[in-house]
Design a protein around this motif. Structure first.
Motif, PDB file in Angstrom:
ATOM      1  N   ARG A   1      -2.925   6.474  -4.405  1.00  0.00           N
ATOM      2  CA  ARG A   1      -1.703   7.248  -4.154  1.00  0.00           C
ATOM      3  C   ARG A   1      -1.629   7.681  -2.698  1.00  0.00           C
TER       4      ARG A   1
ATOM      5  N   ASN B   1       1.152   6.571   0.033  1.00  0.00           N
ATOM      6  CA  ASN B   1       1.943   7.544   0.785  1.00  0.00           C
ATOM      7  C   ASN B   1       1.882   7.288   2.288  1.00  0.00           C
TER       8      ASN B   1
ATOM      9  N   ILE C   1       4.153   1.910  -7.035  1.00  0.00           N
ATOM     10  CA  ILE C   1       4.160   3.151  -7.808  1.00  0.00           C
ATOM     11  C   ILE C   1       4.232   2.845  -9.298  1.00  0.00           C
TER      12      ILE C   1
END
Length: 67
Positions: free
Chosen positions: A22, A26, A45
């Motif tokens: 994650r 990002n 995602i």
């Protein structure tokens, strides 16, 4: 995410793989400049969510009882 050791780790409730992937995703988002890149980010995602759902299944396994 699909065919990687880190991706496989997402399903392990003891692993920090989800957070690692994650955070990396990002970071990649900051460099998105085109629509297609955003679509690929969305696909990442989605893959992460599928794997995380499997992790949740492992965390909430309930014993089966015969009648």
């Amino acid at each position: 995410i699909i065919n990687s050791e880190l991706g496989d780790g997402i399903e392990n409730p003891e692993s920090k793989a989800f957070e690692t992937i994650r955070d990396h995703n990002n970071e990649l988002w900051n460099d998105v400049k085109y629509t297609r890149e955003a679509v690929l980010d969305g696909e990442n995602i989605d893959l992460m969510a599928q794997r995380a759902a499997r992790q949740v299944d492992k965390l909430v396994q309930v014993g089966a009882y015969d009648k």
